[in-house]
Design a protein around this motif. Structure first.
Motif, PDB file in Angstrom:
ATOM      1  N   MET A 420       0.843  -1.203   0.000  1.00 52.64           N
ATOM      2  CA  MET A 420       0.000   0.000   0.000  1.00 52.64           C
ATOM      3  C   MET A 420       0.878   1.254   0.000  1.00 52.64           C
ATOM      4  N   LEU A 421       1.951   1.227   0.793  1.00 46.05           N
ATOM      5  CA  LEU A 421       2.864   2.381   0.794  1.00 46.05           C
ATOM      6  C   LEU A 421       3.508   2.541  -0.582  1.00 46.05           C
ATOM      7  N   GLY A 422       3.850   1.404  -1.212  1.00 45.66           N
ATOM      8  CA  GLY A 422       4.445   1.447  -2.552  1.00 45.66           C
ATOM      9  C   GLY A 422       3.474   2.026  -3.567  1.00 45.66           C
ATOM     10  N   ALA A 423       2.211   1.592  -3.474  1.00 42.54           N
ATOM     11  CA  ALA A 423       1.195   2.086  -4.421  1.00 42.54           C
ATOM     12  C   ALA A 423       0.973   3.582  -4.218  1.00 42.54           C
ATOM     13  N   ALA A 424       0.957   4.015  -2.954  1.00 44.48           N
ATOM     14  CA  ALA A 424       0.785   5.453  -2.662  1.00 44.48           C
ATOM     15  C   ALA A 424       1.960   6.229  -3.242  1.00 44.48           C
ATOM     16  N   ASN A 425       3.143   5.697  -3.038  1.00 44.25           N
ATOM     17  CA  ASN A 425       4.350   6.390  -3.511  1.00 44.25           C
ATOM     18  C   ASN A 425       4.379   6.509  -5.026  1.00 44.25           C
ATOM     19  N   LYS A 426       3.835   5.483  -5.698  1.00 43.91           N
ATOM     20  CA  LYS A 426       3.820   5.512  -7.162  1.00 43.91           C
ATOM     21  C   LYS A 426       2.881   6.625  -7.656  1.00 43.91           C
ATOM     22  N   LEU A 427       1.762   6.798  -6.968  1.00 43.97           N
ATOM     23  CA  LEU A 427       0.804   7.831  -7.383  1.00 43.97           C
ATOM     24  C   LEU A 427       1.285   9.227  -6.999  1.00 43.97           C
ATOM     25  N   MET A 428       1.912   9.305  -5.830  1.00 45.78           N
ATOM     26  CA  MET A 428       2.309  10.620  -5.305  1.00 45.78           C
ATOM     27  C   MET A 428       3.527  10.391  -4.404  1.00 45.78           C
ATOM     28  N   PRO A 429       4.737  10.587  -4.920  1.00 43.51           N
ATOM     29  CA  PRO A 429       5.923  10.283  -4.109  1.00 43.51           C
ATOM     30  C   PRO A 429       5.901  11.030  -2.768  1.00 43.51           C
ATOM     31  N   HIS A 430       6.294  10.307  -1.708  1.00 39.80           N
ATOM     32  CA  HIS A 430       6.267  10.929  -0.375  1.00 39.80           C
ATOM     33  C   HIS A 430       7.551  10.584   0.375  1.00 39.80           C
TER      34      HIS A 430
END
Ligand code: SAM
Length: 681
Positions: A420-430
């Motif tokens: 989930m963190l990876g998917a979030a990062n792909k959409l919007m790097p954090h």
């Protein structure tokens, strides 16, 4: 229980509703009619470019075959492609939000067959058909194209559904597709009460379009507050109606003490590193919102999300309670999100092998009997099974009847959190900060500043605390009434008999199918202990509990040694529900709502929001895998001023002010300020 539509296809291949005696779309060119009547007459094309918010909200009465939705989605995708090609993605609408109400959903096979009529919509139709929900009343949030298109499909009567929704005074809807069969064929729907409720959830300047020009519809819409005019109908039809509401009316779903206000969300600090934090980050990323993660552990999911195998299934009661509604819809949403992660190439070990809850004690047997009698839940969600059926499903002999959740199963939570963190990062790097123990949070003139042992971070517009049992360690949140429940899960070596187990078993605790040749067996339950210490005694307790229920079953009596174990503290609240929303300062509440002591018919003062921008998202106990994704979506939808997927009653049930409000009503909070004695008229 929701009933499916009875339909047949006429000679021209158009779906026909037998119960209403009407067609779903025009025999001539349904797609062209949908486009003209609803999309063009609401002027959607232009408004997607000029709208003053990043999301545009359309609401429809009667989802039917989804043709209106699919046509709108197709044109919205074209709009996004145009913006992309002109390098103008920062302008115009970025997210389409489509709300639709459907009283008699089509069966999925009928839906699929009906949509074959539209080859140009084939790709989108397939996505819809693959995600089409089961017959459960309430709001199903479906997301497409990385969350750029959201469909809130409310199964139930349109008026009844609107009246359950959570919405602010400013309204939520920008444009109405007032569909439904012809008024003469469906007089029950075309009522003044529906038009009034439409007005209640409309934003200022919301438009509407409908294929009918019936006089009573026009008069009803005018009475509800819409200005309407007749315009040319589609094809051979002479007239249709379009309209606009000049102002939002004053209706809102919540009393002021349960408001869910919006927030800036310019840049968000998330404190925590488990499933709750990852769900928040993912929901923010889908909206392109900047966020940073702060976690005191060296890696994600080392607290209550650390199990090797966590069971995923809904906690359902034999009554239509906010609790059951939350878990039923959360479970279905979580399954869709997890499946989407897998479809997008992220991986986590899991098995959708079902979950079988055994009636190992009389109270459980009574509860299951009650569930069977009430028949509240669709079979695809939960079904009662006899001992023979249960043992057949499980692949082992137990002799217990029970209830079976066929869509349930288990996942590896740390891997899921990473996905989930990876998917979030792909959409919007954090940025993620691990080994970073935030010890202080402070509101400054520029925003929220976070301090760890040796560094300062920020300022941030918003801080969301998702720190489980540590959520009450900050000065501002020390009054949080957390109940910490320590639980230990033991990993026991599989045997030839236990390897036959095909589903997750739940008794008082749970027992998983073999994974890496071990089963998860647990868990212990120690209230008010905040320790992650692993003990041998708890491993004995876990085995003793299993044997206590299954001493007659080979799978349980032949197990090997306990090789390892994990203990963590589950963060819960006394009502077993999570908490999601803006932080509510008790003194602010007791000042503003002092009159709650006198009853609910007195006036209140406005809240000052001294901790504006501070939020709490925790208390998921052992059920975060099921409930955190939808609660995160609801909470972020409220903050972003978007349509909300949870109903008003569920929103109130998880509201951070609920314990303060309860105590005010019971006059349990000592008042330092005089009460304001003004009567409401
Ligand atoms: N918009 C649909 C499409 O794009 O395919 C066509 C809608 S069809 C003409 C009318 C739909 O309204 C049917 O699916 C029907 O079941 C639904 N409906 C009728 N009465 C309703 C009510 N009271 N609440 C919600 N839906 C209703």
């Amino acid at each position: 229980m929701i009933k499916n539509a009875h339909i047949h296809f006429n000679d021209l291949g158009t779906p026909f509703a037998d119960d209403f005696g009407d067609i779903y779309f025009s025999n001539d060119d349904g797609l062209a009619e949908s486009h003209y009547v609803f999309y063009e007459q609401n002027n959607i094309e232009t408004r997607l470019q000029t709208h003053d918010q990043p999301h545009f909200v359309i609401a429809e009465t009667g989802f039917g075959t989804g043709l209106n939705f699919l046509n709108t989605w197709q044109h919205f995708s074209d709009h996004i492609a145009r913006q992309q090609s002109q390098n103008q993605l920062d302008k115009g609408v970025k997210r389409l939000h489509f709300i639709s109400f459907e009283k008699y959903p089509l069966k999925v096979n009928d839906l699929s067959k009906a949509l074959q009529a539209w080859p140009t919509l084939q790709k989108l139709s397939e996505k819809l058909v693959n995600n089409y929900p089961i017959n459960l009343q309430g709001c199903h949030r479906l997301e497409f194209d990385n969350g750029r298109v959201v469909l809130d499909l409310h199964f139930g009567d349109a008026l009844a559904s609107i009246n359950t929704m959570s919405y602010p005074q400013t309204g939520i809807v920008d444009a109405w597709y007032l569909d439904g069969f012809a008024p003469s064929k469906n007089p029950e729907m075309w009522q003044q009460s529906l038009f009034n409720s439409m007005a209640d959830i409309s934003k200022a300047k919301a438009t509407l379009a409908t294929f009918t020009a019936a006089g009573f519809v026009r008069r009803g819409l005018i009475e509800a507050g819409f200005d309407t005019i007749k315009t040319k109908g589609f094809g051979k039809k002479r007239d249709m109606l379009i309209g606009q509401i000049p102002h939002a009316n004053t209706a809102q779903s919540a009393p002021p003490y349960f408001n869910q206000d919006d927030s800036k969300l310019n840049n968000v600090a998330i404190i925590g590193g488990g499933i709750a934090s990852s769900c928040i980050l993912y929901s923010l990323a889908k909206r392109g919102i900047n966020a940073e993660l702060f976690c005191k552990d060296p890696q994600p999911a080392m607290g209550a999300s650390h199990n090797v195998q966590g069971a995923v299934y809904p906690h359902l009661q034999a009554k239509d309670s906010p609790h059951s509604e939350l878990f039923a819809h959360s479970f279905l949403y979580a399954k869709r999100v997890y499946q989407q992660l897998l479809n997008d190439g992220f991986s986590f070990d899991h098995q959708w092998c079902g979950v079988l809850q055994h009636a190992v004690k009389k109270p459980l047997a009574d509860k299951h009997k009650n569930l069977a009698q009430k028949q509240l839940w669709p079979k695809q969600l939960m079904q009662n099974v006899t001992a023979e059926q249960g043992d057949e499903i499980a692949g082992v002999q137990t002799g217990y009847p029970g209830v079976y959740f066929e869509q349930g199963g288990w996942v590896n939570p740390p891997q899921l959190v990473n996905a989930m963190l990876g998917a979030a990062n792909k959409l919007m790097p954090h940025n993620s900060h691990f080994n970073c123990n935030i010890v202080n949070i402070e509101k400054t003139a520029n925003g929220w500043v976070l301090t760890s042992n040796n560094q300062q971070f920020g300022p941030f517009s918003d801080v969301i605390i998702c720190a489980g049992e540590h959520s009450d360690t900050f000065e501002q949140t020390k009054s949080l009434p957390i109940v910490g429940v320590r639980g230990q899960v033991s990993h026991v070596q599989a045997s030839p008999e236990s390897r036959k187990l095909k589903t997750v078993l739940c008794h008082k605790g749970y027992f998983t199918p073999a994974y890496l040749d071990h089963h998860c067996m647990g868990a212990t339950f120690d209230k008010n202990i905040k320790s992650r210490h692993v003990s041998d005694e708890d491993n004995h307790t876990n085995r003793a509990q299993l044997i206590n229920f299954y001493d007659h079953s080979d799978f349980a009596t032949t197990l090997g040694k306990v090789s390892s174990a994990k203990a963590a503290v589950r963060c819960t609240f006394i009502d077993h529900l999570p908490m999601a929303g803006q932080w509510c300062e008790q003194s602010d509440y007791t000042n503003a709502f002092a009159n709650l002591r006198l009853g609910k018919r007195y006036q209140y003062l406005p809240l000052n929001h001294p901790q504006q921008g501070l939020h709490i998202f925790t208390g998921f106990g052992a059920r975060a895998l099921c409930s955190a994704p939808l609660c995160a979506e609801h909470f972020i939808s409220c903050l972003a001023n978007e349509p909300r997927p949870l109903s008003e009653r569920v929103s109130q049930a998880i509201h951070p002010a609920r314990f303060i409000v309860r105590d005010l009503i019971r006059n349990k909070i000592y008042m330092t300020k005089p009460t304001i004695w003004v009567n409401c008229s």
